[in-house]
Design an enzyme around this catalytic site. Structure first.
Site, short mmCIF file in Angstrom:
data_model
loop_
_atom_site.label_atom_id
_atom_site.label_comp_id
_atom_site.label_asym_id
_atom_site.label_seq_id
_atom_site.Cartn_x
_atom_site.Cartn_y
_atom_site.Cartn_z
N ASP A 41 0.86 -1.18 0.00
CA ASP A 41 0.00 0.00 0.00
C ASP A 41 0.89 1.23 0.00
O ASP A 41 2.12 1.13 0.26
CB ASP A 41 -0.91 -0.01 1.24
CG ASP A 41 -1.99 1.06 1.17
OD1 ASP A 41 -2.43 1.40 0.05
OD2 ASP A 41 -2.39 1.56 2.23
N GLU A 43 0.98 5.60 1.05
CA GLU A 43 0.37 6.81 1.59
C GLU A 43 0.98 7.98 0.84
O GLU A 43 2.20 8.01 0.61
CB GLU A 43 0.62 6.95 3.09
CG GLU A 43 0.13 5.79 3.93
CD GLU A 43 -1.37 5.58 3.89
OE1 GLU A 43 -2.10 6.50 3.45
OE2 GLU A 43 -1.82 4.48 4.29
N ASP A 98 -2.55 4.29 -6.38
CA ASP A 98 -1.23 3.77 -6.02
C ASP A 98 -0.35 3.61 -7.26
O ASP A 98 0.83 3.95 -7.25
CB ASP A 98 -1.35 2.42 -5.31
CG ASP A 98 -2.11 2.50 -4.00
OD1 ASP A 98 -1.67 3.24 -3.12
OD2 ASP A 98 -3.14 1.82 -3.86
N TYR A 164 -1.84 3.11 11.77
CA TYR A 164 -2.86 3.22 10.73
C TYR A 164 -2.33 2.68 9.40
O TYR A 164 -3.00 1.89 8.71
CB TYR A 164 -3.29 4.68 10.57
CG TYR A 164 -4.07 4.95 9.31
CD1 TYR A 164 -5.45 4.81 9.27
CD2 TYR A 164 -3.42 5.35 8.14
CE1 TYR A 164 -6.17 5.05 8.11
CE2 TYR A 164 -4.13 5.59 6.97
CZ TYR A 164 -5.49 5.44 6.97
OH TYR A 164 -6.20 5.66 5.82
N ASP A 168 -3.45 -0.85 7.20
CA ASP A 168 -3.93 -0.82 5.83
C ASP A 168 -3.31 -1.89 4.95
O ASP A 168 -3.76 -2.09 3.82
CB ASP A 168 -3.63 0.55 5.20
CG ASP A 168 -4.86 1.46 5.20
OD1 ASP A 168 -5.88 1.07 5.80
OD2 ASP A 168 -4.79 2.54 4.60
#
Length: 251
Positions: A41, A43, A98, A164, A168
């Protein structure tokens, strides 16, 4: 109730491994090559810029969560190599943004990969099912989303941000394994593979400013003269936004 494996993943999210230097990422990358499946993932921050700023790359085998800092330039080739390793399947959820961020920031698209959001849709769930809804559906686990709009480019990251970000990604390997079995049973695994291939093809296409006018609602109903003006203006705005790295809305 979550099973033992799911509980182990959640526990890993509470204790992620932060990789801040290229040497740390390189050591972790040597471990990543041993895994057949990796959840991935990102961010990022996209507010006033055209291109999103990549702030973090999360990787998990389901038992450990690694948070790799992509801000040091020396870290980026290592992360790019992980994404391009053919022997490891990269698992994303809702990967379109992404892919855009990784392509621009690292110069690579992850292959092979799957998208669990598409997998959920092929199993009858809503087309845009978020990760938190997917893990609730499959594992009956609640995922906190209160850090979504954090500044992921600011350092140091808070403990809450780290947990967090880890949450994910830690459930993606088990989520995929569950969904893969259901897709096979439904005879839809090849459908997923076709959809992911189309997603990668779209992500690999260069932006054509001459065609962005098609995004404007109602463009097809304009007379020819107005359509030509719209096309020129939209192309100019797109080219200017790219050149100045400024969000379209600020051009």
């Amino acid at each position: 109730m979550p099973d033992t494996r799911t509980e182990q993943s959640i526990s890993a999210a509470r204790n992620p491994i932060l990789l801040e230097e290229a040497t740390q990422i390189q050591k972790a990358a040597e471990l990543w090559t041993r895994h057949r499946l990796l959840g991935v993932d990102t961010e990022f921050v996209r507010e006033r810029t055209y291109w999103a700023g990549l702030g973090l790359v999360q990787v998990s085998d389901g038992q450990t969560a690694w948070l790799a800092d992509p801000l040091p330039e020396s870290s980026r080739p290592i992360l790019a190599n992980m994404l391009a390793t053919n022997d490891t399947l990269k698992i994303f959820h809702s990967a379109s943004e992404d892919l855009e961020v990784l392509s621009h920031s690292l110069g690579v698209l992850p292959e092979p990969m799957v998208d669990t959001q598409i997998a959920c849709a092929l199993l009858g769930q809503p087309l845009q099912m978020g990760y938190h809804h997917a893990v609730k559906w499959v594992f009956d686990v609640e995922v906190d989303k209160d850090q979504t709009r954090s500044n992921w480019l600011k350092r140091p990251l808070t403990q809450k941000q780290q947990e967090y970000a880890a949450m994910d990604v830690v459930l993606l390997p088990e989520l995929w394994q569950t969904l893969e079995k259901r897709l096979i049973a439904a005879g839809r695994l090849e459908w997923l593979q076709e959809e992911v291939r189309r997603m990668l093809d779209r992500a690999g296409q260069a932006i054509d400013p001459a065609m962005v006018y098609l995004r404007v609602g109602g463009a097809g109903r304009l007379p020819d003269d107005a359509l030509r003006v719209l096309r020129s203006l939209a192309a100019w705005r797109e080219e200017t936004a790219i050149r100045k790295d400024r969000a379209r809305g600020f051009v």
